[in-house]
Design a protein around this motif. Structure first.
Motif, PDB file in Angstrom:
ATOM      1  N   GLN A  28      -8.403  -8.734   6.951  1.00 48.42           N
ATOM      2  CA  GLN A  28      -9.403  -7.895   7.602  1.00 48.42           C
ATOM      3  C   GLN A  28     -10.237  -7.142   6.567  1.00 48.42           C
ATOM      4  N   GLY A  29      -9.923  -7.353   5.315  1.00 46.81           N
ATOM      5  CA  GLY A  29     -10.684  -6.729   4.239  1.00 46.81           C
ATOM      6  C   GLY A  29     -10.492  -5.228   4.129  1.00 46.81           C
ATOM      7  N   ILE A  30      -9.382  -4.700   4.617  1.00 48.61           N
ATOM      8  CA  ILE A  30      -9.199  -3.251   4.563  1.00 48.61           C
ATOM      9  C   ILE A  30      -8.298  -2.783   3.427  1.00 48.61           C
ATOM     10  N   LEU A  31      -7.531  -3.716   2.847  1.00 42.98           N
ATOM     11  CA  LEU A  31      -6.578  -3.322   1.799  1.00 42.98           C
ATOM     12  C   LEU A  31      -7.283  -3.276   0.442  1.00 42.98           C
ATOM     13  N   LYS A  32      -7.251  -2.102  -0.193  1.00 41.56           N
ATOM     14  CA  LYS A  32      -7.926  -1.959  -1.487  1.00 41.56           C
ATOM     15  C   LYS A  32      -6.943  -2.085  -2.649  1.00 41.56           C
ATOM     16  N   GLY A  33      -5.763  -1.584  -2.468  1.00 49.34           N
ATOM     17  CA  GLY A  33      -4.795  -1.647  -3.566  1.00 49.34           C
ATOM     18  C   GLY A  33      -3.534  -0.896  -3.193  1.00 49.34           C
ATOM     19  N   GLY A  34      -2.646  -0.818  -4.158  1.00 52.08           N
ATOM     20  CA  GLY A  34      -1.413  -0.085  -3.884  1.00 52.08           C
ATOM     21  C   GLY A  34      -0.352  -0.434  -4.897  1.00 52.08           C
ATOM     22  N   GLU A  35       0.647   0.405  -4.975  1.00 59.01           N
ATOM     23  CA  GLU A  35       1.745   0.171  -5.909  1.00 59.01           C
ATOM     24  C   GLU A  35       3.056   0.643  -5.295  1.00 59.01           C
ATOM     25  N   ALA A  36       4.148   0.091  -5.793  1.00 57.86           N
ATOM     26  CA  ALA A  36       5.471   0.616  -5.452  1.00 57.86           C
ATOM     27  C   ALA A  36       5.911   1.493  -6.613  1.00 57.86           C
ATOM     28  N   LEU A  37       6.700   2.505  -6.317  1.00 57.42           N
ATOM     29  CA  LEU A  37       7.120   3.439  -7.360  1.00 57.42           C
ATOM     30  C   LEU A  37       8.619   3.326  -7.617  1.00 57.42           C
ATOM     31  N   VAL A  38       8.976   3.424  -8.891  1.00 51.59           N
ATOM     32  CA  VAL A  38      10.391   3.451  -9.277  1.00 51.59           C
ATOM     33  C   VAL A  38      10.980   4.773  -8.771  1.00 51.59           C
TER      34      VAL A  38
END
Lengths: 115, 425
Positions: A40-50
């Protein structure tokens, strides 16, 4: 359109001791959710954290190592998404897979500064 | 979208493979570290694969798990000798060549099965250890499958690992002199695993098919090696195939139990029956006769009958009698009672029920009360039949079984009402 951050709090898989089978099921749900947002083109980015936390606190810059509070309050990761408004992000967050594990999604709008 | 389906059960299946292959390289004494490393690897995968599943998921898992094991071993080594510099290659005892070959993985898994069945582990620890280390079930899942508390399973696993370390067990096949006895125990573990899945005393049925599949997989693994092949191993494999062919038809779309009388025989899975038949033929080529032979013969007899009415009960009774001579058990006696009811030998059935050691049936005691109810129902003594069904309902821990028995009870109550009405009208 505005940018928002979905912050995932709690539901630490390590802490919960999930089995290989359960982990795999979780992963499948995250994957499906990510794919859906991507298409849907809505996800820009992201990360998981330790999960290990270090904090620098106060005037004396005291350094302390986690874990601090309940793991329920630890941030596990975030996604940035683009949407009309916060309500639309609430809608997107319906698919977050870990509510049943006590997880929370916090939605924050990313501030834009005028030139 | 379906990509996560492609890797169905990948984590659980791969857990056992990775633990086995890494144990081969790092040694059985590090099994705890290896298990931690494999668990960490899955955690990592669940985070990383959220975005993209790698081209070759298995290779990714294995290589990450291997590196994680080395890391963990190094850091524990470093903790042990803080003053010394730790050489970087201390962890790798045996040079490791990747990718691991299939036969190498299989060989490692077989070794692990024999470790699980080592006599220094108590029988209950053996099955818990096997389900965890070879089949990748969590303590919670094992507890559910074996109707035990989760922390009891955790304790058994800890004790098993302690015994392995204390007795300095090697990751190897048993010496020739012990081989025979150990193979017998391995077969028992496989048989128990399958039975837990097939008869499922579990309250939910999530792990049920998985347990049966796992038992068949392990049996196949053994059969691949010539040195393990024997009449009883082939007979066991045949037995598992025969039973498994009916697994789907044991429950309906509503997840309710279907009696063998009412099972849709057209859904019995023919390829498994064929595999069972061919294994049975191979079993016959050996001189030995085992309990598995008789049990497989009984299962085959049920499969042969085109309808329930055509079941050759005489023949089945004969097999049970032979089985009871070879390996006496309360279950055989119970089954003989059930078969005698089918043959309308009511008094023989009653006598068997009256004398069999009920407590030996443990979690399956409800079957005994169910059989008594059946006896009275067949004799049209409904007033006596119903309390036995109630007893059976109280003793079962499985929700499906309970629903099934309750339906039976309602049917009997309706029959009772019907007979009363006709008497007074």
């Amino acid at each position: 359109m505005k940018n928002f951050m979905m912050i995932f709090i709690g539901a630490d898989y390590q802490e919960l001791g999930l089995s290989p089978e359960e982990l795999q099921n979780r992963m499948g749900k995250w994957f499906a959710w990510g794919q859906k947002m991507e298409s849907q083109g809505i996800l820009k980015g992201g990360e998981a954290l330790v999960p290990n936390v270090k904090r620098v606190i106060g005037q004396k810059r005291t350094v302390s190592d986690g874990p601090f509070a309940d793991s329920k309050e630890i941030i596990g990761g975030y996604y940035t998404v683009t949407a009309e408004n916060a309500d639309a992000v609430v809608e997107i967050a319906q698919d977050y897979p870990d509510y049943d594990l006590g997880g929370t999604v916090e939605i924050r709008e990313i501030m834009v500064f005028d030139q | 979208m379906m990509e996560h389906k492609i890797v169905d059960h990948l984590f659980r299946h791969h857990y056992g493979k990775m633990v086995a292959i890494l144990t081969r390289y790092f040694g059985l004494s590090h099994i705890e570290t290896i298990e931690d490393a494999v668990q960490d690897t899955f955690l990592k995968a669940t985070l990383l694969w959220r975005k993209q599943i790698p081209e070759n998921p298995e290779a990714w898992l294995t290589s990450v798990a291997k590196n994680r094991t080395i890391d963990l071993l190094r850091s524990s080594k470093a903790a042990n000798n803080r003053s010394q510099k730790v050489a970087l290659n201390t962890a790798a005892v045996v040079p490791m060549v990747e990718p691991f070959l299939d036969h190498e993985i299989e060989d490692s898994q077989l070794r692990m099965i024999f470790v699980a069945c080592h006599p220094s582990l108590k029988p209950k620890e053996q099955i818990a250890f096997a389900l965890r280390t070879i089949s990748g079930f969590s303590s919670k899942e094992i507890a559910a499958a074996l109707l035990t508390k989760e922390n009891t399973i955790a304790k058994r696993l800890t004790r098993a690992k302690k015994a392995i370390i204390a007795n300095k067990l090697q990751f190897d096949f048993p010496p020739a002199s012990e081989m025979q006895a150990r193979v017998v125990r391995v077969m028992e573990i496989i048989y128990l695993t399958f039975n837990e899945g097939f008869h499922s005393t579990n309250t939910e049925n999530v792990v049920r098919g998985d347990l049966c599949g796992e038992a068949i997989r392990l049996c196949k693994l053994l059969l691949k090696k010539e040195k393990f092949r024997s009449g009883s191993l082939y007979a066991l494999f045949a037995l598992l195939c025969f039973h498994a062919s009916r697994l789907e038809s044991k429950t309906n779309a509503q997840n309710e139990i279907v009696d063998i009388r009412d099972q849709d025989r057209s859904t019995w899975y023919f390829p498994l029956i064929e595999m069972g038949n061919s294994a049975m033929n191979k079993a016959m080529a050996y001189d030995e006769v085992s309990a598995y032979h008789y049990e497989a013969a009984i299962a085959a007899e049920h499969l042969k009958a085109k309808t329930f009415a055509e079941t050759d009960w005489e023949r089945i009774l004969d097999w049970y009698t032979k089985l009871q001579e070879l390996q006496p058990s309360a279950f055989n006696l119970l089954h003989m009672a059930i078969v005698n009811l089918q043959l309308r030998n009511f008094e023989v059935a009653k006598q068997l029920l009256d004398t069999l050691p009920v407590s030996d049936l443990e979690q399956r005691e409800y079957l005994y009360y169910g059989c008594y109810a059946e006896y009275y129902a067949k004799k049209n003594d409904l007033i006596l039949a119903i309390p036995y069904l109630e007893k059976a309902i109280l003793r079962t821990s499985n929700n499906q079984e309970r629903r099934y028995l309750k339906q039976k009870k309602i049917a009997l109550e309706n029959r009772l009402k019907g007979s009363k009405n006709s008497k007074f009208s």
